[in-house]
Design an enzyme around this catalytic site. Structure first.
Site, PDB file in Angstrom:
ATOM      1  N   ALA B 240      36.813 -22.967  16.093  1.00  0.00           N
ATOM      2  CA  ALA B 240      37.792 -24.419  16.493  1.00  0.00           C
ATOM      3  C   ALA B 240      38.759 -24.417  15.633  1.00  0.00           C
ATOM      4  CB  ALA B 240      38.122 -25.529  17.446  1.00  0.00           C
ATOM      5  N   HIS B 241      39.489 -25.618  15.378  1.00  0.00           N
ATOM      6  CA  HIS B 241      40.013 -26.070  13.896  1.00  0.00           C
ATOM      7  C   HIS B 241      39.033 -27.862  13.146  1.00  0.00           C
ATOM      8  CE1 HIS B 241      43.165 -28.670  15.938  1.00  0.00           C
ATOM      9  NE2 HIS B 241      41.867 -28.736  15.965  1.00  0.00           N
TER      10      HIS B 241
END
Lengths: 347, 347, 347
Positions: B240-241
Site C-alpha cells: 500500500a501507499h
C-alpha cells in the site's frame, strides 16, 4: 437477436429426464423459484427451497425424482436437477460462436500455427512457434508466448498471458488477467544477496480446466507445474512452482498454494485458504475457507484452522488469555482428575 | 538450438570451487539428485537428501566442503552449493538476449527516451517523457506511463503497468500483470461520503528487484512508496501507499502490507501474511504464513498468529470454548495456587 | 508546467472555512506537519499530531475549530480538516484534463458509441454496441466488451477489462488490471465431473465508485452482481457473483467476498478479510483485517476472528493446548463453582 425458446418436451429431448404436464408451451429462460415469471423454467436443487414450489410463478420446474409429485406444475424430472439446470441455462444462453480469423491488428509470428477455425483478436500476440488449436479463441490483448500451446476449443479471454513454452489443454477457459507460466519464486541466499534460480520448467494445464480472472500459475523450476484435467480455479488464486493439482479439484478465490505441494483429485479448497509448500494432500479433502494447511493430509475429510468470529470486545478479552493457555493448561493438569477427561495426546 | 554443454572443468572455471574426478565429459543440464540422468549435473544443498548421493544417476554433483568425499562421483566442491546450483542453471539455460529495437506496432511518444540497445514489444506504450534504459526490455502490451523510468537491463514482461512518474531500477524483473504506481487507497469521510485524497507521491523500486505476476505496489499519497534494492516479491502481493520495504527482504505470494508501514532489511514475509498500517518491523524478522502482524516488531525472530489445523469436528468443539476462554481463565485463577505456574503478565 | 499556487484567501474561497493570519502569501503545496517547508500548507486532522503544531516549518495550517487558537501560524479553520486537506491536494495537483479523441491505434467498433469529449487510448478496444460517456477516459490497452457501458467522467486506467454487458457508472475510477464481469464461479457436480453453469447476469457498478488495481468483480449467474454508489474498493479484492455491496462501503486490499452475500451501506471491510457466501451483513459494520465472517451480522459494530500475534515459540506451545481446549473446559466445569463466573452460553 432474441434468445432461443424451448418447450418442456424439447428440453427433455436435450437434457434427458421425464417431462410431466404441459410440454408444448415455449419457455423463455431460467430463473430461481422465488423470482421466476410465467414464461420461466425454475429448478429445485436445494431441499431448503422446497417450500417455494408452492408459491413460484414459474411456468415449469426442474425437480428430482422424489419431488416428482411435489408440484402440479409442468416439470422435468431428472436424477440431477442442478446439473440439468446448468445445461438448461446453456441452452437458453448459447455462447456466441467463435468467428474464425486473425484480426489484422493482431501480431502473429510467421512461425506460429493458428488453426483456420481459430480466432485471434486485436492487439493479441501469438509468438514464434506457438500453436492455437481448432476453434480456439485468443482474446484482444492476450499474449501467447514463444512455443506455447493452446488447445482446441479453448477460450482465452482478453488480456491473458501465457508465458513461453507453457500449455493450456482443450476446452479450457482462461479469464482476463490470468498469468500462466511466470517464473516460480526461487532464489539462493549468497553473502546477504539473493541469486535468482532460473525457472526452466513449464506450466502445463490439462483439458477442461477453467482458470479465473487474475489467477497466477507459475512455471516449474526444473520440472513442470501441472494442473490436471477438469480442475476449476476461481479468481486471484496463486499456484506456485512445481505444484500438481489433481484432476477435478476445485479451488475457490484467493487461495494460495506454495511450491512443490501436490493436491489430490476431487478436492475442494476453500476461498482464501493457504497451503504451505512441499506437502501432499490426499484425494477428496475439503479445506475450509481461510484455513492454513501446515502439514500433509493423508485422509479425506474436512480440515479447518483459525478462530471463530466474535464481537471485537470479546475477541480482545479472549486474545489476552490465548497468550497464556499454557498456564491455564498447567493449572488444570495440576488438579486431581475429576469428571470425564480424554487422554493426553498433545501433538 | 541445442542448450549449451559444459564440462566440470568449465563449470569450475565459471562458478569457482574445486572440480574432483572426471572433468572432461560434457554435461547437458541440471537435475535434482533423485531425477538426474547420466548426462546431468545434480546438487546436494539440503542435508536431508544426502542419502540420495549413493543412488543418484547423475554424471556429476555439486557438493559442499564437508561432502567432498561423501561420493565418488565427479563433483564440484563449493562453499555454497545452492547458489552454485542457481548459477549452473543459468549457464545451461541462458536467458534469450534482448533484441534491440522498437516494434513498429508499439506506441512510443516522441518525447520518450528509449536506449538504442533496449527492446519495446508490440502494443507496448512508452508515454511522454518516459525513459527506458540500455538493454531493458518492455514486453508486449506493457504500459510505461508519462515520465516513468525503467532502469538498464530491466525486463518488464508482457502486460505490466507502470503509472506516470514511477521508477523501476536497474537489473529488475517485473512479471506480467504487475501494477506499479496505482493510486494509494486514501479518502476522507465527509458527511457520509468519501472525498478522494489525490495520491501525488510515486512508487520507487530500487535495483535488482524482482516483482511477481499481478503484484501491486501503490504510489504514495504525498511522499513515495519505496521498495529498496534487492527485494524479491512473489505474485499477488499488495504493497500500500507510503510503505518502505528494506533491502533484500523477501515477500512470499499473496501477502498484503497496509499503508505507511516500514519493513526492515533481510526480512522474510510468509505467504498470505498481513501487516497492518503505520507500524515498523525490524531488520531480520520472519513472519509466518498467513500471520497477521498487528503491532510493530522491534526484535529479530519469527512471529506467528492464527490457530493450528484440525479436523473440522475438533475445530467446532474447540471454537465453542474459545469464545469462553475468559470464564475458563477466571475459574483457573480462582483455584488455590498449586503446581508450577508462570507469572501473570497479560498484555 | 509548474504546479499552481494558492494564497490562504484563495483556499478559503475554494474550500470554505475561515482564513486567519497572512492570507496573501502564495503556498506551493501540501505536506504533513512534520515535513512541511516554508511554502507548504500543512494540516492537523489527527489529534495525536497536535504537538507538531508548535514545531512545524509550514507556512500555514488547516485546523479544526477547537484548534483555531492552538497556533499563531496563518491557518484555515474548517469543520473537517481532513476533507479540506483532501480537497487542497486536489487544487495543488489538478488531474490532467482528458484529451478528447480516439487514438488511431485503438479498435472501436463502428456500432460502439464514444462521446466526442471522451478519450480512447492506443490498443484499447471498445466492442460492438458499447458506450463510453462524456469526458470518460479509456486507457491504453483497456477492453470494453460488447454492449458494456462506461459512464461520464469515468477513468478506466490502462489494461482494465470490462466484460460484455457490464456497467460502470459515472465519475468512477478503475485502476489497471481490474477485471469487471468475468464469469462467476458456478458449476454443478455430475458423475465426478463439473458442469459449468453459464453466468448470464451482469456486473453493475454504480456512480462515484473507485476500484483498485487487479481487483475482480464477477458477473452474476442469473441476476446481477451490484456495487452501489460511492463504494471504494482497494487493490486485489475479489467480489464473487451475485454479491451486493451497499453504498459508500469501503473495502481494503486483498479482501474476498463469496457468492450471493450482501454487505450493507457504510461498512468498513478490513484488508485480507474473508466473507463467506449467502450471508447478509448489516449497515455500519466494521470487519477487522484478515477476519473470516462465517455468518450473517445483524448489528453494527466491529467483528474480529483469528489469534493474536506471538513469538513463534510461544505460538507452538499454545497451539498444542488449543487442540485440547475441550478437555480444559471439562476440567474447569467439573470444579465446584467458585469465584465469579459468567453464565454458560456456548453457541
Amino acid at each position: 437477436m432474441a434468445p432461443p425458446r424451448f418447450t418442456l418436451a424439447e428440453l427433455a429431448a436435450r437434457l434427458g429426464g421425464e417431462a410431466v404436464g404441459d410440454c408444448a408451451s415455449p419457455l423463455e429462460g431460467v430463473a430461481p423459484l422465488a423470482e421466476a415469471g410465467p414464461a420461466h423454467l425454475a429448478f429445485l436443487a436445494n431441499p431448503k427451497y422446497r417450500g417455494q414450489l408452492a408459491t413460484t410463478g414459474a411456468a415449469a420446474v426442474i425437480v428430482g425424482p422424489k419431488d416428482r409429485d411435489a408440484t402440479a406444475k409442468p416439470r422435468l424430472v431428472v436424477p440431477n436437477p442442478y446439473a440439468a439446470y446448468a445445461r438448461a441455462v446453456a441452452l437458453f444462453h448459447p455462447a456466441p460462436p467463435v468467428v474464425p480469423g486473425i484480426d489484422p491488428r493482431a501480431a502473429v509470428d510467421p512461425s506460429a500455427t493458428v488453426a483456420p477455425s481459430a480466432f485471434v483478436g486485436p492487439f493479441a500476440v501469438v509468438a514464434a512457434g506457438a500453436t492455437v488449436g481448432e476453434r480456439a479463441s485468443v482474446g484482444a490483448g492476450t499474449f501467447v508466448g514463444e512455443g506455447a500451446r493452446v488447445g482446441e476449443d479453448t477460450v482465452l479471454h482478453p488480456r491473458v498471458t501465457i508465458y513461453a513454452g507453457c500449455v493450456v489443454g482443450a476446452r479450457g477457459i482462461v479469464h482476463s488477467g490470468a498469468v500462466i507460466g511466470a517464473d516460480g519464486f526461487g532464489m539462493a541466499p549468497d553473502a546477504g544477496r539473493w541469486v535468482k534460480i532460473p525457472q526452466v520448467g513449464r506450466a502445463v494445464v490439462g483439458d477442461d480446466v477453467e482458470i479465473g480472472a487474475n489467477t497466477t500459475i507459475d512455471r516449474g523450476a526444473l520440472a513442470d507445474t501441472v494442473i490436471e484435467d477438469g480442475c476449476k480455479l476461481d479468481n486471484q488464486i496463486q499456484v506456485a512452482h512445481n505444484c500438481r493439482i489433481g484432476a477435478h479439484t476445485v479451488i475457490a478465490g484467493c487461495a494460495g498454494i506454495a511450491g512443490s505441494t501436490t493436491i489430490g483429485r476431487h478436492c475442494l479448497i476453500g476461498g482464501g485458504a493457504g497451503i504451505v509448500g512441499h506437502i501432499a494432500i490426499a484425494d477428496g479433502v475439503t479445506v475450509s475457507a481461510m484455513t492454513l494447511v501446515t502439514k500433509s493430509i493423508t485422509q479425506p475429510g474436512t480440515y479447518t484452522s483459525g478462530g471463530p468470529l466474535m464481537a471485537h470486545a470479546d475477541w480482545l478479552r479472549n486474545a489476552a488469555h490465548l497468550r497464556h493457555l499454557d498456564r491455564l493448561a498447567r493449572l488444570a493438569r495440576a488438579l486431581p482428575p475429576q469428571g470425564k477427561t480424554d487422554g493426553h495426546d498433545d501433538d
